[in-house]
Write an enzyme that holds these catalytic residues in place. Structure first.
Site, mmCIF file in Angstrom:
data_model
loop_
_atom_site.group_PDB
_atom_site.id
_atom_site.type_symbol
_atom_site.label_atom_id
_atom_site.label_comp_id
_atom_site.label_asym_id
_atom_site.label_seq_id
_atom_site.Cartn_x
_atom_site.Cartn_y
_atom_site.Cartn_z
ATOM 1 N N SER A 188 8.434 -7.316 -0.338
ATOM 2 C CA SER A 188 8.532 -6.125 0.237
ATOM 3 C C SER A 188 7.237 -5.544 0.991
ATOM 4 O O SER A 188 6.921 -4.326 0.766
ATOM 5 C CB SER A 188 8.931 -4.858 -0.823
ATOM 6 O OG SER A 188 10.137 -5.418 -1.471
ATOM 7 N N ARG A 189 6.363 -6.451 1.148
ATOM 8 C CA ARG A 189 5.410 -6.201 2.169
ATOM 9 C C ARG A 189 4.060 -5.443 1.031
ATOM 10 O O ARG A 189 3.189 -4.832 1.770
ATOM 11 C CB ARG A 189 5.324 -5.345 3.297
ATOM 12 C CG ARG A 189 6.000 -6.095 4.366
ATOM 13 C CD ARG A 189 5.397 -7.337 4.816
ATOM 14 N NE ARG A 189 5.682 -8.003 5.855
ATOM 15 C CZ ARG A 189 6.548 -9.220 5.804
ATOM 16 N NH1 ARG A 189 6.760 -9.760 4.373
ATOM 17 N NH2 ARG A 189 6.909 -9.768 6.749
ATOM 18 N N LEU A 190 4.164 -5.499 -0.185
ATOM 19 C CA LEU A 190 3.617 -4.727 -1.216
ATOM 20 C C LEU A 190 2.601 -5.883 -1.483
ATOM 21 O O LEU A 190 2.395 -6.096 -2.855
ATOM 22 C CB LEU A 190 4.230 -4.015 -2.344
ATOM 23 C CG LEU A 190 5.042 -3.123 -1.823
ATOM 24 C CD1 LEU A 190 5.896 -2.558 -2.907
ATOM 25 C CD2 LEU A 190 4.518 -1.619 -1.478
#
Length: 210
Positions: A188-190
């Site tokens: 999630s691009r985290l």
């Protein structure tokens, strides 16, 4: 082709401050060894970014050739990058190892390595690469490929493995880091981002938002 639709979710690994060594160079060596074991393509390839003579950033891919107190690479001192480093000694390195979903960003000051270090690496190279260092007036405008081939013929006649010397315009640089950031891709691009900042003889370690 819809470039904006190209994406990949990163799921292989994670990274926390509790996972890393207190010394970023030791941490880099550990990640580098993992990348070698993972058979990352061109594992020592890195983007070297300099400050151009016009003040604009300038970047290209080079190969890392040593890790000690800093990060060592070799090039033509008279090249575009060489002139830029002579004018402004700050630079950055970026490694990307997609097989491990990892990136490392390194910033610091550049110094030339000793003549002895440059000689040691130069004479470890294949003879063709040694001659190539004499042949190419790197970054300068040349008439044609034929002109380059002619210079190669001239220097091949001039030098043998026993007679060649290191060109005075060719040698090594060492980037002495003051900040190093380790990036681990996450879902999630985290992403995980752990940054080392030099504080005197020690390193402060912080987590950055992705």
């Amino acid at each position: 082709m819809d470039i904006s639709a190209i994406r990949k979710d990163y799921t292989i690994k994670s990274l926390d401050i509790s996972d890393v060594n207190v010394n970023p160079i030791i941490q880099f060596k550990a990640w580098f060894e993992e990348a070698v074991i993972a058979q990352v393509l061109e594992v020592n390839a890195m983007t070297v970014s300099t400050i151009g003579l016009d003040g604009a950033p300038n970047a290209r891919i080079l190969l890392l050739k040593g890790i000690d107190t800093g990060f060592v690479f070799f090039t033509n001192y008279s090249s575009e990058k060489g002139k830029e480093l002579e004018n402004h000694s700050l630079a950055s390195l970026t490694f990307f190892w997609p097989e491990l979903e990892r990136q490392v960003r390194i910033r610091g000051k550049i110094e030339k390595v000793s003549a002895e270090e440059s000689d040691l690496y130069f004479f470890s190279r294949p003879i063709g690469s040694q001659i190539g260092a004499w042949v190419s007036p790197q970054s300068q405008v040349i008439e044609s490929r034929a002109d380059l081939n002619h210079r190669l013929t001239v220097f091949e006649k001039q030098f043998t493995e026993n007679s060649i010397s290191r060109p005075p315009h060719w040698g090594g640089y060492r980037l002495l880091p003051n900040t190093i950031e380790f990036w681990q891709g996450r879902p999630s691009r985290l992403h995980d981002r752990i940054k080392y900042v030099q504080k005197g003889d020690n390193w402060e370690i912080v987590r950055l938002a992705p």
